[in-house]
Design a protein around this motif. Structure first.
Motif, mmCIF file in Angstrom:
data_model
loop_
_atom_site.group_PDB
_atom_site.id
_atom_site.type_symbol
_atom_site.label_atom_id
_atom_site.label_comp_id
_atom_site.label_asym_id
_atom_site.label_seq_id
_atom_site.Cartn_x
_atom_site.Cartn_y
_atom_site.Cartn_z
ATOM 1 N N GLN A 27 0.816 -1.214 0.000
ATOM 2 C CA GLN A 27 0.000 0.000 0.000
ATOM 3 C C GLN A 27 0.853 1.269 0.000
ATOM 4 O O GLN A 27 0.462 2.290 -0.550
ATOM 5 C CB GLN A 27 -0.930 -0.003 1.216
ATOM 6 N N PRO A 31 0.854 1.920 -4.421
ATOM 7 C CA PRO A 31 -0.557 2.248 -4.146
ATOM 8 C C PRO A 31 -1.463 2.092 -5.363
ATOM 9 O O PRO A 31 -2.658 1.804 -5.206
ATOM 10 C CB PRO A 31 -0.505 3.687 -3.660
ATOM 11 N N ASN A 32 -0.924 2.287 -6.576
ATOM 12 C CA ASN A 32 -1.759 2.223 -7.772
ATOM 13 C C ASN A 32 -1.592 0.915 -8.533
ATOM 14 O O ASN A 32 -2.351 0.636 -9.459
ATOM 15 C CB ASN A 32 -1.429 3.393 -8.712
ATOM 16 N N THR A 35 -4.446 -2.990 -5.548
ATOM 17 C CA THR A 35 -5.335 -2.402 -4.528
ATOM 18 C C THR A 35 -6.296 -3.409 -3.916
ATOM 19 O O THR A 35 -7.017 -3.072 -2.979
ATOM 20 C CB THR A 35 -6.150 -1.257 -5.144
ATOM 21 N N ASP A 36 -6.309 -4.636 -4.419
ATOM 22 C CA ASP A 36 -7.262 -5.630 -3.918
ATOM 23 C C ASP A 36 -6.582 -6.485 -2.832
ATOM 24 O O ASP A 36 -5.809 -7.394 -3.123
ATOM 25 C CB ASP A 36 -7.743 -6.518 -5.066
#
Length: 623
Positions: A27, A31-32, A35-36
């Motif tokens: 994270q 971060p991009n 995300t799951d």
């Protein structure tokens, strides 16, 4: 593009912490990208697998680190290895020890007008004779028995066994020996061509120790603490041939010496039922262990390379070796070892009642009366008058830890004065028994490395006496192997102060004065039992008064008087001592020279009297 420094947490070790850290890491730095973080996502599957592997690796890493510390190791094999690193030998079993009385009968013979025992029929029982108890536990005698020999340290008790027409027909002989629980087993090992440091393994429950190892050529191998040790204890009988100057000293039947051996071995337990035996690396025809000391190999003027300038040389040992003993090869080794022990070997008194006859023989050859010979053999009997004690199930895990750490402090060396004291008192009895010992500095100005060791032994009457030169020489050899190289130990005679005791008591009415007085004298005898007294121990008169005061029937304890008994003509010590001058505050102090108080003849020298109130009469007693 500049490389980003990422914050990595190294302290997370378990599954949950690593999993949480992986999620936080993703994270923070991706971060991009992903995300799951749901439980069913593919990314979480890989993160949890990584956390699982990390948890397992951390477990094994922690376990390996833990197993390197003696205090925390849990695996038995590792504990044994660590114990040997600390120079401690774990015990796989604990042997019970017991005093055993061994009997035989011998016929009587005429000697002029007297009838005396015929010691030509005396038997010899070899060392390691097997004894059995009525519950099936075996014991082994630690020393040989020779009924024809009697000394202060090994007396032969003679009594009448059979009488006919008021004349002895057979006498009964008795000797006492130490026996340990166990059974002697034998294993053979065939060794092939030469290899360095060969090893063999014994596998059995309750292995105690190796008794002997011999090869096919009759060579004997000696057990040592480490393979570089080439000196072992050797005992020879104290005879005119072996020591013409001191053979008459009956308090030491054997002479203790050290000898250099090149056939030696060490033992170590791999676990509780596997004993490994390791030998050296030398070849019998190429031994390098005899080096004569000279300026080229000791001290200053070393001709070989400068790196030897810092080598430590012992002034007591100039023997050097690179082989650590001879490696046996192309031979068969016969190993005798002792197994047994355990708590079930602590048998009750009067339960050891049989002995094997394989190791029994007559001292005198040519005895032709077969009937008497058979009777003598059948007369051999054994008994243990007291319970066996000391049997245990070997070292537990905690005992291995504690004993290893305790053993590491001294490394079997005499470091303190108490170490020398305990070592002296543990001298094996066949070399003479040290009954009392005391250590002191010769002068307050002397360094701590100079020590006086005062010793006393006992005679056949259980009275204290000075040690003979043979005992002192044996003690010197015994101490020398564990002596620190800079220590100087002077073995000296302790001083004996013989005393008598006199006391007055007043009894209660309705008590028998003679019985009360007898009880008081018995209590004083027990108080002055020489086994309870040590060198330089003072006499506290109040202790005697309290001792007498609690005897039933004693109303009041009157005067207590200690009297010096001196004079060799009367059978006492030659040293006179002023008791009044040594008394301060009700305490009688020994002399500045290390000495011990002894009531040598308690039946004659302990006297009491009962004072009857109002009559002025007294009753005297001395038992």
């Amino acid at each position: 593009m500049a490389v980003q420094n990422k914050n990595i947490n190294y302290i997370n070790k378990d599954f949950n912490d690593v999993r949480a850290q992986l999620i936080n890491f993703s994270q923070t730095y991706f971060p991009n990208t992903y995300t799951d973080f749901s439980e069913a996502s593919p990314g979480m599957m890989f993160m949890e697998q990584a956390a699982y592997v990390s948890d397992v690796l951390n477990f094994y890493l922690d376990n390996q680190i833990q197993e390197t510390y003696l205090q925390y190791a849990r695996q038995t094999d590792n504990l044994y290895d660590l114990a040997y690193m600390f120079s401690y030998k774990p015990k796989a079993t604990g042997l019970a020890v017991v005093d055993v009385d061994v009997y035989q009968q011998i016929p009587a013979k005429a000697n002029g007008s007297e009838v005396v025992p015929d010691f030509s029929y005396a038997l010899t029982i070899a060392q390691n004779a097997t004894l059995s108890s009525n519950n099936g536990v075996n014991f082994v005698t630690q020393d040989a028995i020779d009924f024809s020999v009697s000394s202060s340290s090994d007396p032969t008790v003679v009594s009448i066994a059979q009488v006919s027409n008021n004349q002895p027909v057979y006498y009964l002989l008795k000797k006492t020996r130490k026996a340990v629980s166990g059974t002697i087993l034998t294993s053979n090992f065939t060794l092939g061509s030469y290899v360095q440091f060969p090893t063999i393994e014994l596998t059995s429950d309750n292995i105690s120790n190796i008794i002997s190892i011999t090869d096919s050529q009759g060579n004997v191998y000696y057990e040592v603490d480490y393979l570089a040790q080439d000196l072992v204890y050797d005992s020879i009988k104290n005879t005119n041939y072996n020591d013409p100057n001191n053979y008459t000293n009956a308090d030491a039947p054997y002479i203790l010496r050290t000898k250099s051996v090149n056939r030696r071995f060490v033992t170590r337990f791999l676990n509780s039922n596997t004993l490994q035996i390791q030998f050296g690396a030398g070849v019998a025809l190429q031994t390098d262990e005899q080096v004569t000391p000279n300026p080229d190999n000791v001290g200053i003027g070393l001709p070989f390379m400068q790196s030897k300038l810092t080598t430590a040389y012992s002034p007591t040992n100039f023997v050097f070796t690179n082989t650590y003993g001879i490696a046996p090869s192309n031979t068969t080794l016969t190993v005798q070892y002792l197994v047994g022990g355990g708590t079930n070997s602590n048998v009750n008194a009067n339960s050891i009642n049989s002995i094997t006859t394989a190791n029994i023989k007559f001292n005198s050859p040519g005895l032709v009366n077969n009937a008497i010979n058979t009777y003598i053999f059948n007369s051999v009997a054994v008994n243990n008058p007291s319970d066996a004690s000391g049997g245990s199930d070997g070292d537990s895990i905690d005992e291995i830890r504690q004993n290893s750490m305790s053993n590491y402090n001294t490394q079997q060396r005499n470091v303190t004065a108490d170490d020398y004291l305990i070592r002296a008192l543990s001298l094996p009895s066949q070399y003479g028994t040290i009954a009392k010992a005391f250590t002191a500095k010769s002068s307050p100005k002397d360094p701590d490395t100079i020590l006086d060791l005062y010793v006393l032994t006992k005679n056949s009457s259980n009275n204290l006496t000075t040690a003979s030169s043979t005992v002192k020489n044996n003690l010197k050899s015994y101490l020398n192997q564990s002596r620190m190289i800079g220590d100087v130990v002077n073995i000296k005679d302790g001083f004996i102060i013989n005393i008598g005791v006199e006391f007055d008591i007043i009894t209660f009415p309705n008590y028998n004065n003679s019985e009360v007085l007898a009880s008081c004298i018995a209590a004083v005898k027990n108080h002055f039992n020489i086994n309870k007294w040590q060198i330089n121990q003072p006499i506290i008169l109040r202790d005697i008064s309290i001792l007498l005061d609690v005897i039933p029937g004693v109303q009041t304890v009157g005067n207590i008087k200690i009297i010096n008994k001196a004079g060799t003509n009367s059978g006492y010590s030659q040293y006179a001592y002023s008791i009044p001058g040594a008394t301060q505050g009700g305490i009688i102090y020994p002399s500045l020279d290390p000495s011990i108080f002894e009531v040598k003849y308690p039946n004659d020298d302990i006297k009491g009297r009962v004072v009857t109130l109002g009559s002025g009469t007294v009753n005297f007693g001395g038992f």
